[in-house]
Design a protein around this motif. Sequence first.
Motif, PDB file in Angstrom:
ATOM      1  N   GLU A 110      -6.134   1.881   4.770  1.00  0.00           N
ATOM      2  CA  GLU A 110      -7.347   1.727   3.951  1.00  0.00           C
ATOM      3  C   GLU A 110      -7.782   0.270   3.836  1.00  0.00           C
ATOM      4  O   GLU A 110      -8.928  -0.021   3.495  1.00  0.00           O
ATOM      5  CB  GLU A 110      -7.183   2.361   2.565  1.00  0.00           C
ATOM      6  CG  GLU A 110      -6.073   1.806   1.735  1.00  0.00           C
ATOM      7  CD  GLU A 110      -4.758   2.544   1.909  1.00  0.00           C
ATOM      8  OE1 GLU A 110      -3.876   2.352   1.049  1.00  0.00           O
ATOM      9  OE2 GLU A 110      -4.577   3.293   2.888  1.00  0.00           O
ATOM     10  N   GLY A 111      -6.893  -0.661   4.156  1.00  0.00           N
ATOM     11  CA  GLY A 111      -7.263  -2.067   4.179  1.00  0.00           C
ATOM     12  C   GLY A 111      -7.894  -2.478   5.504  1.00  0.00           C
ATOM     13  O   GLY A 111      -8.683  -3.408   5.558  1.00  0.00           O
ATOM     14  N   ALA A 112      -7.567  -1.769   6.578  1.00  0.00           N
ATOM     15  CA  ALA A 112      -8.072  -2.117   7.908  1.00  0.00           C
ATOM     16  C   ALA A 112      -9.266  -1.276   8.338  1.00  0.00           C
ATOM     17  O   ALA A 112     -10.152  -1.768   9.031  1.00  0.00           O
ATOM     18  CB  ALA A 112      -6.947  -1.951   8.932  1.00  0.00           C
ATOM     19  N   LEU A 113      -9.304  -0.031   7.937  1.00  0.00           N
ATOM     20  CA  LEU A 113     -10.331   0.872   8.451  1.00  0.00           C
ATOM     21  C   LEU A 113     -11.758   0.483   8.084  1.00  0.00           C
ATOM     22  O   LEU A 113     -12.654   0.613   8.928  1.00  0.00           O
ATOM     23  CB  LEU A 113     -10.039   2.315   8.014  1.00  0.00           C
ATOM     24  CG  LEU A 113     -10.905   3.371   8.684  1.00  0.00           C
ATOM     25  CD1 LEU A 113     -10.767   3.336  10.189  1.00  0.00           C
ATOM     26  CD2 LEU A 113     -10.577   4.736   8.152  1.00  0.00           C
TER      27      LEU A 113
ATOM     28  N   VAL B 220      -9.925  11.046  10.571  1.00  0.00           N
ATOM     29  CA  VAL B 220      -9.053  12.197  10.370  1.00  0.00           C
ATOM     30  C   VAL B 220      -7.694  11.754   9.850  1.00  0.00           C
ATOM     31  O   VAL B 220      -7.095  10.811  10.355  1.00  0.00           O
ATOM     32  CB  VAL B 220      -8.875  12.992  11.688  1.00  0.00           C
ATOM     33  CG1 VAL B 220      -7.864  14.118  11.519  1.00  0.00           C
ATOM     34  CG2 VAL B 220     -10.213  13.544  12.151  1.00  0.00           C
ATOM     35  N   SER B 221      -7.222  12.479   8.834  1.00  0.00           N
ATOM     36  CA  SER B 221      -5.866  12.318   8.303  1.00  0.00           C
ATOM     37  C   SER B 221      -5.447  13.639   7.683  1.00  0.00           C
ATOM     38  O   SER B 221      -6.249  14.309   7.023  1.00  0.00           O
ATOM     39  CB  SER B 221      -5.809  11.216   7.243  1.00  0.00           C
ATOM     40  OG  SER B 221      -4.514  11.147   6.677  1.00  0.00           O
ATOM     41  N   ALA B 222      -4.197  14.002   7.874  1.00  0.00           N
ATOM     42  CA  ALA B 222      -3.654  15.202   7.241  1.00  0.00           C
ATOM     43  C   ALA B 222      -3.280  14.934   5.791  1.00  0.00           C
ATOM     44  O   ALA B 222      -2.993  15.866   5.040  1.00  0.00           O
ATOM     45  CB  ALA B 222      -2.430  15.695   8.016  1.00  0.00           C
ATOM     46  N   ASP B 223      -3.311  13.674   5.376  1.00  0.00           N
ATOM     47  CA  ASP B 223      -2.916  13.253   4.030  1.00  0.00           C
ATOM     48  C   ASP B 223      -4.167  13.105   3.152  1.00  0.00           C
ATOM     49  O   ASP B 223      -4.919  12.139   3.289  1.00  0.00           O
ATOM     50  CB  ASP B 223      -2.163  11.933   4.136  1.00  0.00           C
ATOM     51  CG  ASP B 223      -1.661  11.393   2.817  1.00  0.00           C
ATOM     52  OD1 ASP B 223      -2.094  11.874   1.743  1.00  0.00           O
ATOM     53  OD2 ASP B 223      -0.830  10.458   2.849  1.00  0.00           O
ATOM     54  N   ALA B 224      -4.381  14.053   2.255  1.00  0.00           N
ATOM     55  CA  ALA B 224      -5.573  14.040   1.393  1.00  0.00           C
ATOM     56  C   ALA B 224      -5.622  12.787   0.526  1.00  0.00           C
ATOM     57  O   ALA B 224      -6.703  12.230   0.301  1.00  0.00           O
ATOM     58  CB  ALA B 224      -5.608  15.295   0.525  1.00  0.00           C
ATOM     59  N   ALA B 225      -4.480  12.327   0.047  1.00  0.00           N
ATOM     60  CA  ALA B 225      -4.456  11.118  -0.775  1.00  0.00           C
ATOM     61  C   ALA B 225      -4.878   9.902   0.052  1.00  0.00           C
ATOM     62  O   ALA B 225      -5.582   9.020  -0.447  1.00  0.00           O
ATOM     63  CB  ALA B 225      -3.064  10.901  -1.374  1.00  0.00           C
ATOM     64  N   GLN B 226      -4.486   9.865   1.305  1.00  0.00           N
ATOM     65  CA  GLN B 226      -4.891   8.764   2.177  1.00  0.00           C
ATOM     66  C   GLN B 226      -6.404   8.794   2.386  1.00  0.00           C
ATOM     67  O   GLN B 226      -7.060   7.753   2.350  1.00  0.00           O
ATOM     68  CB  GLN B 226      -4.173   8.852   3.521  1.00  0.00           C
ATOM     69  CG  GLN B 226      -4.488   7.687   4.443  1.00  0.00           C
ATOM     70  CD  GLN B 226      -3.783   7.790   5.777  1.00  0.00           C
ATOM     71  OE1 GLN B 226      -3.922   8.794   6.478  1.00  0.00           O
ATOM     72  NE2 GLN B 226      -3.024   6.753   6.110  1.00  0.00           N
ATOM     73  N   LEU B 227      -6.980   9.970   2.584  1.00  0.00           N
ATOM     74  CA  LEU B 227      -8.435  10.075   2.750  1.00  0.00           C
ATOM     75  C   LEU B 227      -9.161   9.589   1.499  1.00  0.00           C
ATOM     76  O   LEU B 227     -10.205   8.942   1.596  1.00  0.00           O
ATOM     77  CB  LEU B 227      -8.834  11.511   3.091  1.00  0.00           C
ATOM     78  CG  LEU B 227      -8.489  11.977   4.501  1.00  0.00           C
ATOM     79  CD1 LEU B 227      -8.806  13.462   4.672  1.00  0.00           C
ATOM     80  CD2 LEU B 227      -9.204  11.142   5.560  1.00  0.00           C
ATOM     81  N   THR B 228      -8.605   9.870   0.326  1.00  0.00           N
ATOM     82  CA  THR B 228      -9.209   9.385  -0.925  1.00  0.00           C
ATOM     83  C   THR B 228      -9.161   7.862  -0.983  1.00  0.00           C
ATOM     84  O   THR B 228     -10.143   7.212  -1.354  1.00  0.00           O
ATOM     85  CB  THR B 228      -8.493   9.998  -2.138  1.00  0.00           C
ATOM     86  OG1 THR B 228      -8.672  11.423  -2.088  1.00  0.00           O
ATOM     87  CG2 THR B 228      -9.038   9.467  -3.446  1.00  0.00           C
ATOM     88  N   ARG B 229      -8.028   7.274  -0.608  1.00  0.00           N
ATOM     89  CA  ARG B 229      -7.921   5.811  -0.596  1.00  0.00           C
ATOM     90  C   ARG B 229      -8.892   5.196   0.413  1.00  0.00           C
ATOM     91  O   ARG B 229      -9.521   4.164   0.144  1.00  0.00           O
ATOM     92  CB  ARG B 229      -6.483   5.379  -0.291  1.00  0.00           C
ATOM     93  CG  ARG B 229      -5.489   5.708  -1.393  1.00  0.00           C
ATOM     94  CD  ARG B 229      -4.128   5.061  -1.171  1.00  0.00           C
ATOM     95  NE  ARG B 229      -3.519   5.360   0.121  1.00  0.00           N
ATOM     96  CZ  ARG B 229      -2.745   6.411   0.380  1.00  0.00           C
ATOM     97  NH1 ARG B 229      -2.499   7.314  -0.566  1.00  0.00           N
ATOM     98  NH2 ARG B 229      -2.222   6.581   1.589  1.00  0.00           N
ATOM     99  N   ILE B 230      -9.040   5.831   1.553  1.00  0.00           N
ATOM    100  CA  ILE B 230      -9.991   5.350   2.559  1.00  0.00           C
ATOM    101  C   ILE B 230     -11.408   5.434   2.014  1.00  0.00           C
ATOM    102  O   ILE B 230     -12.202   4.495   2.158  1.00  0.00           O
ATOM    103  CB  ILE B 230      -9.841   6.141   3.877  1.00  0.00           C
ATOM    104  CG1 ILE B 230      -8.511   5.793   4.544  1.00  0.00           C
ATOM    105  CG2 ILE B 230     -11.027   5.884   4.809  1.00  0.00           C
ATOM    106  CD1 ILE B 230      -8.135   6.700   5.698  1.00  0.00           C
TER     107      ILE B 230
END
Length: 145
Positions: A14-17, A34-44
């Motif tokens: 989320e810092g690089a994207l 795309v990410s299978a991690d819903a929490a990661q998508l929220t951070r992104i």
Amino acid sequence: MRVDFYQLSQTPVEGALPQLAAKMREAGARVLVVSADAAQLTRISDALWAVKADFLAHAPAGGPHDARQPILLADSLANPNGATFLALADGLWREGAEGFDRVFLLFDGQTIEGARATWRSLDGREEMERHYWRQLAPGKWEKAG
């Protein structure tokens, strides 16, 4: 087709994207993240909204206006926004990624072995261009292969 491997060593995805997504949009591309991690998508998503004064318009997949989104955040390769660029934010290669013009595989220390296996599996494929980028500092990349 081009695949860019981005090794994250200084910042999380989320810092690089956001920086990479901004460049993708400057090139005129629609993007599927795309990410299978819903929490990661929220951070992104939070990071994309926080980009300077010019936020990067995006939305999570599954809404009524998916086709209009310049950047769509999803858990699969379904592509309702007609993206030509794919960012695999969780570091996992997916079957079907070859259908995009350009793929960005972002990986860290936890997903490095999978990225190495993907690099090897793509070697020698016709019309497949691979590039490897190493993170020197937040926002700074060096082409290493």
